[in-house]
Design a protein around this motif. Structure first.
Motif, PDB file in Angstrom:
ATOM      1  N   PHE A  27      -0.872   2.337 -10.231  1.00 59.10           N
ATOM      2  CA  PHE A  27      -1.593   2.493  -8.962  1.00 59.10           C
ATOM      3  C   PHE A  27      -1.805   3.968  -8.646  1.00 59.10           C
ATOM      4  CE2 PHE A  27      -1.089   3.373  -4.397  1.00 59.10           C
ATOM      5  CZ  PHE A  27      -2.225   2.757  -3.910  1.00 59.10           C
ATOM      6  N   THR A  42       6.886  -4.545 -11.687  1.00 58.94           N
ATOM      7  CA  THR A  42       6.457  -4.002 -10.395  1.00 58.94           C
ATOM      8  C   THR A  42       6.575  -2.483 -10.367  1.00 58.94           C
ATOM      9  OG1 THR A  42       7.122  -6.044  -9.277  1.00 58.94           O
ATOM     10  CG2 THR A  42       6.836  -4.090  -7.901  1.00 58.94           C
ATOM     11  N   SER A  44       3.761  -1.083 -12.232  1.00 62.14           N
ATOM     12  CA  SER A  44       2.527  -1.270 -11.457  1.00 62.14           C
ATOM     13  C   SER A  44       2.334  -0.148 -10.454  1.00 62.14           C
ATOM     14  CB  SER A  44       2.567  -2.621 -10.737  1.00 62.14           C
ATOM     15  OG  SER A  44       2.668  -3.686 -11.638  1.00 62.14           O
ATOM     16  N   LEU A  45       3.421   0.319  -9.866  1.00 66.16           N
ATOM     17  CA  LEU A  45       3.345   1.432  -8.910  1.00 66.16           C
ATOM     18  C   LEU A  45       2.867   2.712  -9.591  1.00 66.16           C
ATOM     19  CD1 LEU A  45       6.620   0.787  -6.873  1.00 66.16           C
ATOM     20  CD2 LEU A  45       4.277   0.635  -5.994  1.00 66.16           C
ATOM     21  N   LEU A  53      -0.677  -2.350  -7.690  1.00 63.74           N
ATOM     22  CA  LEU A  53       0.777  -2.319  -7.492  1.00 63.74           C
ATOM     23  C   LEU A  53       1.424  -3.703  -7.438  1.00 63.74           C
ATOM     24  CD1 LEU A  53       1.514  -1.247  -3.784  1.00 63.74           C
ATOM     25  CD2 LEU A  53      -0.694  -2.040  -4.580  1.00 63.74           C
TER      26      LEU A  53
END
Length: 461
Positions: free
Chosen positions: A340, A333, A336-337, A377
């Motif tokens: 993004f 996660t 993923s941020l 994200l």
């Protein structure tokens, strides 16, 4: 007692965070190498050949994902069984699964090469090739297909090497092949003026080098010993490899199906837009491969936890299983941020790396990046969760998790939305599918984590 601790498998004793770093990083690098083969070709082809060359690599991309699907089916399927058997202290049966997996990799690789060579042109047309792009795609694929058996065997064997507790060797094997490809690409494309043929030749030479390095390890396993009798396809071994490898395989097959449909949708609706057919095909292909870089981190993490979770679940250390999964999910996660932010802030800069184009070309790529990739994200949830269920032997749930985003949600949306929204419908289908898949994964995961807590509490009573 000290001797027992010393001889204990570190998968069952070492701190979960250390194991995640030890196993996930080589997996990430291996996945990045797979992405790099495609991206390096795309960059040099874009710089040396142009939009039609980029569009051609997008058209042939379903064949790359098919190779990955087969190699993960057989590699993860056999490696998961090896991990579970090692956790249960059944070393001989673990060796049988490894030998069976290697045999299957050889057979499937040769079969895909033959199938592609025989049906090349109709296959590329089915994938969405336009008249302008088809010759480039044919020239590239005829040579790349030669490397399919080596790619499938090498990727599959790397999972067995990982299950044997040698993540660094697996990483080095994949990395050296990518370096060979990167060095040869500009030499063949620019210096020798070989165009698409040069890019394809550089790719297969890199794959052959990686294959040879991985093949050497098959005679030097640490935890099992491969004998001649291990190299047989037994019905029970075959069924269990297919069952536990199906989750990762179906995820790739789903990507292949979606890519084929998307290519045709982009070509059809692009023709009636200001962009034309080839700009959407080229841009979408580039963005798909850029997204592969991000997904390499996420999928690498999900694959890295497989031997850890598989071994500990087999050894009934349920609390370690739960901790490993949650740590992997948090790490995915966080990454993923970062992805993004890059996709939203720097789309034009990213697309420029793959060659120059018109202002329409950049406009489409920027909109596609920002809309289609908006919920990047939360894209770490689905692959980590799918491989978690697969690693604990619950293959049906793993398969279901793998199919949620691509088949259950994205595929229908990229067909339905463009009917009402034109080519923009493809862009908006992406984020909606991402949210729906994350919600479904969350529901099943919460239930499974509660079950692990219950099993753990029963053991401590």
């Amino acid at each position: 007692m000290n001797e027992n601790i010393k001889s204990a498998n570190p998968l069952g004793t070492q701190k979960e965070s250390k194991l995640l770093v030890k196993f996930a990083i080589p997996c990430i690098i291996s996945m990045l190498v797979t992405a790099l083969y495609n991206i390096v070709d795309q960059i040099f082809i874009g710089q040396g050949i142009g939009i039609n060359g980029n569009a051609a690599t997008n058209i042939t991309f379903p064949l790359s994902t098919t190779c990955t699907a087969i190699s993960l089916l057989l590699g993860i399927g056999s490696a998961t069984n090896v991990s579970l058997k090692l956790g249960a202290k059944e070393e001989e049966e673990a060796a049988n699964y490894a030998g069976c997996g290697i045999c299957l990799m050889t057979i499937f690789g040769l079969a895909l090469f033959a199938f592609t060579s025989i049906l090349l042109t109709p296959m590329l047309k089915f994938f969405g090739a336009t008249a302008e792009v088809l010759p480039y795609a044919q020239e590239y694929t005829r040579i790349v297909a030669i490397g399919f058996p080596f790619l499938i065997a090498n990727t599959g064997m790397s999972k067995l090497i990982l299950a044997d507790g040698s993540p660094r060797y697996s990483m080095i094997s994949m990395l050296i092949g990518a370096i060979v490809n990167t060095i040869l690409d500009p030499i063949f494309i620019f210096t020798l003026d070989m165009g698409m043929r040069g890019a394809a030749l550089a790719t297969i030479l890199g794959q052959i080098v990686s294959f040879c390095i991985s093949l050497r390890y098959m005679f030097h396993f640490k935890t099992i010993r491969l004998r001649r009798r291990c190299f047989r396809i037994r019905g029970n071994n075959f069924a269990n490899i297919m069952r536990l490898g199906a989750s990762a395989c179906f995820n790739q097959i789903a990507m292949t199906v979606v890519q084929i449909v998307m290519n045709n949708v982009l070509s059809h609706y692009g023709a009636s837009s200001v962009y034309g057919s080839n700009i959407p095909l080229a841009c979408a292909g580039i963005i798909t491969k850029v997204n592969m870089i991000f997904m390499s981190f996420v999928i690498g993490i999900s694959q890295g936890i497989q031997p850890v979770i598989g071994f500990n679940y087999g050894a009934k250390k349920y609390n370690r299983v739960k901790k490993t999964y949650l740590l992997a999910l948090a790490t995915a996660t966080f990454l993923s941020l970062i992805a993004f932010a890059c996709f939203q802030l720097f789309p034009r800069q990213i697309i420029r790396v793959f060659g120059e184009g018109s202002e329409l070309y950049y406009q489409f790529s920027e909109r596609y990046f920002r809309i289609y990739m908006f919920f990047t994200l939360i894209n770490g949830i689905q692959p980590v969760t799918a491989n978690f269920f697969n690693s604990i032997g619950k293959s049906q749930l793993g398969i279901f998790m793998s199919l949620t985003r691509q088949i259950l949600f994205l595929l229908p949306l990229i067909v339905i939305f463009p009917i009402f929204m034109g080519i923009d419908g493809v862009m908006y289908a992406g984020p909606i599918a991402d949210v729906a898949a994350a919600v479904v994964c969350g529901v099943f995961t919460i239930k499974e984590l509660r079950e692990l807590s219950r099993l753990n509490s029963q053991q401590t009573v």
